[in-house]
Design an enzyme around this catalytic site. Structure first.
Site, PDB file in Angstrom:
ATOM      1  N   ASP A   7       0.857  -1.184   0.000  1.00 46.03           N
ATOM      2  CA  ASP A   7       0.000   0.000   0.000  1.00 46.03           C
ATOM      3  C   ASP A   7       0.891   1.231   0.000  1.00 46.03           C
ATOM      4  OD1 ASP A   7      -2.607   1.360   0.259  1.00 46.03           O
ATOM      5  OD2 ASP A   7      -1.834   1.968   2.207  1.00 46.03           O
ATOM      6  N   GLU A   9       0.813   5.708   0.571  1.00 39.88           N
ATOM      7  CA  GLU A   9       0.103   6.940   0.927  1.00 39.88           C
ATOM      8  C   GLU A   9       0.747   8.066   0.129  1.00 39.88           C
ATOM      9  OE1 GLU A   9      -2.544   6.822   2.588  1.00 39.88           O
ATOM     10  OE2 GLU A   9      -2.368   4.870   3.576  1.00 39.88           O
ATOM     11  N   GLU A  52      -6.489  17.882   2.605  1.00 39.07           N
ATOM     12  CA  GLU A  52      -7.294  16.691   2.339  1.00 39.07           C
ATOM     13  C   GLU A  52      -6.492  15.419   2.556  1.00 39.07           C
ATOM     14  OE1 GLU A  52      -6.869  19.216   0.337  1.00 39.07           O
ATOM     15  OE2 GLU A  52      -8.837  20.189   0.209  1.00 39.07           O
ATOM     16  N   HIS A 164      -5.384   6.054   7.804  1.00 40.31           N
ATOM     17  CA  HIS A 164      -4.708   5.167   6.886  1.00 40.31           C
ATOM     18  C   HIS A 164      -3.219   5.157   7.208  1.00 40.31           C
ATOM     19  CE1 HIS A 164      -7.960   4.546   3.829  1.00 40.31           C
ATOM     20  NE2 HIS A 164      -8.443   5.614   4.467  1.00 40.31           N
ATOM     21  N   ASP A 169      -2.265  -0.928   6.689  1.00 40.43           N
ATOM     22  CA  ASP A 169      -3.224  -1.290   5.651  1.00 40.43           C
ATOM     23  C   ASP A 169      -2.786  -2.550   4.911  1.00 40.43           C
ATOM     24  OD1 ASP A 169      -4.777   0.811   6.354  1.00 40.43           O
ATOM     25  OD2 ASP A 169      -4.627   1.898   4.468  1.00 40.43           O
TER      26      ASP A 169
END
Length: 244
Positions: A7, A9, A52, A164, A169
């Site tokens: 994963d 980010e 965000e 997250h 994750d």
């Protein structure tokens, strides 16, 4: 069979509009079982962190001198290395042919290949990706297919996932992936035993690798001392002295 669950980010949605990877988390599966081998880095994106994105993963808040109150779980990227410092190590970890298990693979592969291409390193073929988002939508059409929704469906504890995080994750996704492919024993298949009967067969003879750091003993110091004294009373022919 070796697979990598991974994963990322990021600072946003599009690497070609200035967004960058800020975290990579990956873990190794061998014959669908975790080996304990992981790859995890935070990356300096050399740009500010949008509000965000910060709200999603809590990484940042930014690299500029803009004051902001610290948030729980916040990771500051000012002292982290850029992607170029990790690119080759990442490729070495995933290897040349291991399948990459990713939730919404197009997103992560887009960012990874953009970063690798800027380093003039080989990009990762899309056919190496196993997209668990597509698997879930195919298996449960019309139902929510987010990682959180799949955890609820399969009864997987993700209570530590307030934000997250790439490695967390990946660990959760590994559990979801095993459920999507048929449960916790995907290699246990049925083979014909003749005469219309079936028997269970283990496809691969998996062997765990040696831990890099041995687990600490569960014995207390008092228990270890008592055991030593007990063995000494048994004399030189005690089985424990031969195993010692």
């Amino acid at each position: 069979m070796r697979e990598i669950v991974l994963d990322t980010e990021t600072t946003g949605f599009d690497p070609f509009s200035g967004d960058r990877i800020v975290e990579i988390g990956a873990l190794e599966l061998y014959n669908h079982l975790p080996t304990g081998e992981t790859f995890h880095v935070y990356i300096n994106p050399m740009r500010n962190m949008p509000e965000e994105a910060f709200g999603v993963h809590g990484i940042g808040p930014d690299l500029l001198d803009v004051p902001r109150d610290a948030q729980p779980g916040e990771v500051t990227l000012k002292d982290k290395k850029v992607f170029e410092a990790h690119g080759q190590a990442f490729l070495d970890f995933i290897g040349n042919d291991s399948k990459l298990v990713i939730h919404n693979a197009k997103f992560d592969m887009k960012f990874l290949n953009a970063e690798l291409s800027w380093m003039n390193l080989p990009e990762i073929p899309m056919d190496r990706a196993v997209d668990t988002l597509a698997m879930a939508r195919n298996k449960f059409p019309g139902s929510p297919a987010t990682l959180d929704a799949l955890c609820r469906r399969y009864g997987i504890d993700n209570s530590s996932r307030a934000l997250h995080g790439a490695l967390l994750d990946s660990e959760i996704l590994a559990e979801v992936y095993l459920e999507l492919i048929g449960g916790r024993q995907p290699d246990l298949v049925l083979a014909s035993g003749g005469g219309g009967k079936t028997k269970s067969v283990q496809v691969d003879d998996w062997r765990p690798t040696k831990r890099a750091t041995p687990l600490p003993s569960r014995l207390t110091e008092e228990e270890a001392t008592a055991h030593k004294e007990f063995v000494e009373k048994m004399g030189d022919n005690a089985l424990w002295t031969k195993l010692g």
